[in-house]
Design a protein around this motif. Sequence first.
Motif, mmCIF file in Angstrom:
data_model
loop_
_atom_site.group_PDB
_atom_site.id
_atom_site.type_symbol
_atom_site.label_atom_id
_atom_site.label_comp_id
_atom_site.label_asym_id
_atom_site.label_seq_id
_atom_site.Cartn_x
_atom_site.Cartn_y
_atom_site.Cartn_z
ATOM 1 N N THR A 210 0.821 -1.219 0.000
ATOM 2 C CA THR A 210 0.000 0.000 0.000
ATOM 3 C C THR A 210 0.856 1.272 0.000
ATOM 4 O O THR A 210 0.364 2.365 0.272
ATOM 5 C CB THR A 210 -0.938 0.023 1.227
ATOM 6 N N LEU A 211 2.128 1.095 -0.339
ATOM 7 C CA LEU A 211 3.085 2.209 -0.275
ATOM 8 C C LEU A 211 2.663 3.426 -1.098
ATOM 9 O O LEU A 211 2.825 4.573 -0.666
ATOM 10 C CB LEU A 211 4.456 1.714 -0.761
ATOM 11 N N TRP A 212 2.126 3.167 -2.280
ATOM 12 C CA TRP A 212 1.820 4.273 -3.199
ATOM 13 C C TRP A 212 0.611 5.070 -2.755
ATOM 14 O O TRP A 212 0.307 6.113 -3.337
ATOM 15 C CB TRP A 212 1.667 3.744 -4.626
ATOM 16 N N LYS A 213 -0.085 4.589 -1.727
ATOM 17 C CA LYS A 213 -1.226 5.347 -1.195
ATOM 18 C C LYS A 213 -0.795 6.228 -0.027
ATOM 19 O O LYS A 213 -1.589 7.015 0.477
ATOM 20 C CB LYS A 213 -2.317 4.373 -0.707
ATOM 21 N N GLU A 214 0.441 6.055 0.421
ATOM 22 C CA GLU A 214 0.901 6.804 1.594
ATOM 23 C C GLU A 214 1.139 8.275 1.278
ATOM 24 O O GLU A 214 1.570 8.623 0.186
ATOM 25 C CB GLU A 214 2.220 6.204 2.125
ATOM 26 N N GLU A 215 0.889 9.107 2.290
ATOM 27 C CA GLU A 215 1.216 10.524 2.211
ATOM 28 C C GLU A 215 2.592 10.727 2.823
ATOM 29 O O GLU A 215 2.926 10.097 3.830
ATOM 30 C CB GLU A 215 0.206 11.345 3.029
ATOM 31 N N PRO A 216 3.421 11.616 2.235
ATOM 32 C CA PRO A 216 4.719 11.910 2.864
ATOM 33 C C PRO A 216 4.536 12.510 4.254
ATOM 34 O O PRO A 216 3.473 13.060 4.558
ATOM 35 C CB PRO A 216 5.341 12.950 1.922
ATOM 36 N N ILE A 217 5.547 12.393 5.081
ATOM 37 C CA ILE A 217 5.491 13.015 6.404
ATOM 38 C C ILE A 217 5.594 14.528 6.237
ATOM 39 O O ILE A 217 6.052 15.016 5.196
ATOM 40 C CB ILE A 217 6.637 12.537 7.332
ATOM 41 N N ASN A 218 5.177 15.250 7.252
ATOM 42 C CA ASN A 218 5.379 16.693 7.257
ATOM 43 C C ASN A 218 6.778 16.927 7.833
ATOM 44 O O ASN A 218 6.966 16.958 9.048
ATOM 45 C CB ASN A 218 4.297 17.346 8.111
ATOM 46 N N CYS A 219 7.751 17.054 6.925
ATOM 47 C CA CYS A 219 9.168 17.058 7.325
ATOM 48 C C CYS A 219 9.614 18.419 7.866
ATOM 49 O O CYS A 219 10.307 19.172 7.206
ATOM 50 C CB CYS A 219 10.024 16.620 6.140
ATOM 51 N N THR A 220 9.151 18.720 9.067
ATOM 52 C CA THR A 220 9.493 19.976 9.730
ATOM 53 C C THR A 220 10.119 19.632 11.080
ATOM 54 O O THR A 220 9.976 18.492 11.540
ATOM 55 C CB THR A 220 8.222 20.805 10.006
ATOM 56 N N PRO A 221 10.772 20.591 11.750
ATOM 57 C CA PRO A 221 11.370 20.291 13.049
ATOM 58 C C PRO A 221 10.400 19.626 14.028
ATOM 59 O O PRO A 221 10.779 18.749 14.795
ATOM 60 C CB PRO A 221 11.816 21.659 13.559
ATOM 61 N N GLU A 222 9.127 19.994 13.952
ATOM 62 C CA GLU A 222 8.140 19.430 14.880
ATOM 63 C C GLU A 222 8.039 17.905 14.763
ATOM 64 O O GLU A 222 7.863 17.216 15.754
ATOM 65 C CB GLU A 222 6.736 20.034 14.647
ATOM 66 N N TRP A 223 8.143 17.393 13.539
ATOM 67 C CA TRP A 223 8.037 15.943 13.348
ATOM 68 C C TRP A 223 9.139 15.232 14.129
ATOM 69 O O TRP A 223 8.937 14.153 14.670
ATOM 70 C CB TRP A 223 8.125 15.588 11.851
#
Length: 226
Positions: A210-223
Motif C-alpha cells: 500500500t506504499l503508493w497510497k501513503e502521504e509523505p510526512i510533514n518534514c518539519t522540526p516538529e516531526w
Amino acid sequence: PGKKVLIVYAHQEPKSFNGSLLKIAVEELTKQGCRVTVSDLYAMQFEPRATRNDIVGPLHNSEEFNYGVETWEAYKRGGLSKDLVEEQKKVQEADLLIFQFPLFWFSMPAILKGWMDRVLVQGFAYDLSKSYDGGLLQDKLSLFSFTTGGTKEKYATRGDVRYLLWPMQHGIMHFCGVKVLEPHICYAPEYVSEEKRKEMLTAWTQRLKTLWKEEPINCTPEWYFK
Ligand code: FAD
Ligand code: ZN
C-alpha cells in the motif's frame, strides 16, 4: 504500476536480514509492475571518498581544491566521473528512492554516506536558492528502511529514534526537494526470535503493498523534536 524505484542498498552479505529486506522489496515492487533498480554499494565496490578523482579533466581552480565547487563546475560541463553520472541517472529516473541499510553509529554506513556526499552534487540535487521545498529533485519520494542492534524498548526509553532521522531525512532528502515517507525500522533482528524475524519481513511486504497510497510526512522540526 509503471513507477520507477531505485533501492540504494548497503550491506555486505546477501544472506543478512538487510539482504532479505532487499529481496522482498525487489520481489514485491516488481510484482506490482514497478521498474526496480538496485545500487548494491558493497558489491559495486562503490567509492565513498569525495576526492578530486570525481572530476574528469581540468580543475576549475587547480591552486586550491574545493570539492563542492569543483563537482558543481564539473556537473555543469559534464565532467563528473562515470560512476557518479550513472548514479545520478538512476536518481533522475526514479519516482521513489529506498535506502536499505543497518544503522551504524546512529547513522548510515560510510559507503552510503559516501553515496550521498558524491552523488547529490550542487547543480544536480540542489542549487544556490534551490533547496528544501525548492530543491532540484522534486516529485520524488524517499524511504529510509533500516535495521538496528538496539531493541525497540531501548530506543523507546533512551530517546526518540526520530532525532537521528533529522540529518538523513531532513538534512539530505528534504534539502534536495525529495519528499519523505515514514521510515521503516526493523529493531534488533539479531536478538529477536526466528518467528519475530519472519513477522518483520511480512510487515515489510505488507507495507510495500500500500506504499503508493501513503502521504509523505510533514518534514518539519516538529516531526522530529516535538
Ligand atoms: P543479520 O545479523 O544479518 O541478521 C540477523 C539474523 O537474521 C541473522 O541470524 C540472519 O541469518 C537472519 N535472517 C536473515 N534473513 C532471514 C530471513 N529471511 N528469515 C529469517 N531470518 C533471517 N545498532 C544500533 O542500534 N545503533 C547503532 O548506532 C549501531 N551502530 C553500529 C555500528 C557498527 C560499525 C556496526 C557494525 C553495527 C552497529 N549497530 C548499531 C548494529 C547494527 O545496526 C545491526 O547489527 C544490524 O542492523 C543488524 O542487521 P543485519 O542485516 O546485519 O542483521
Ligand atoms: Zn524536512
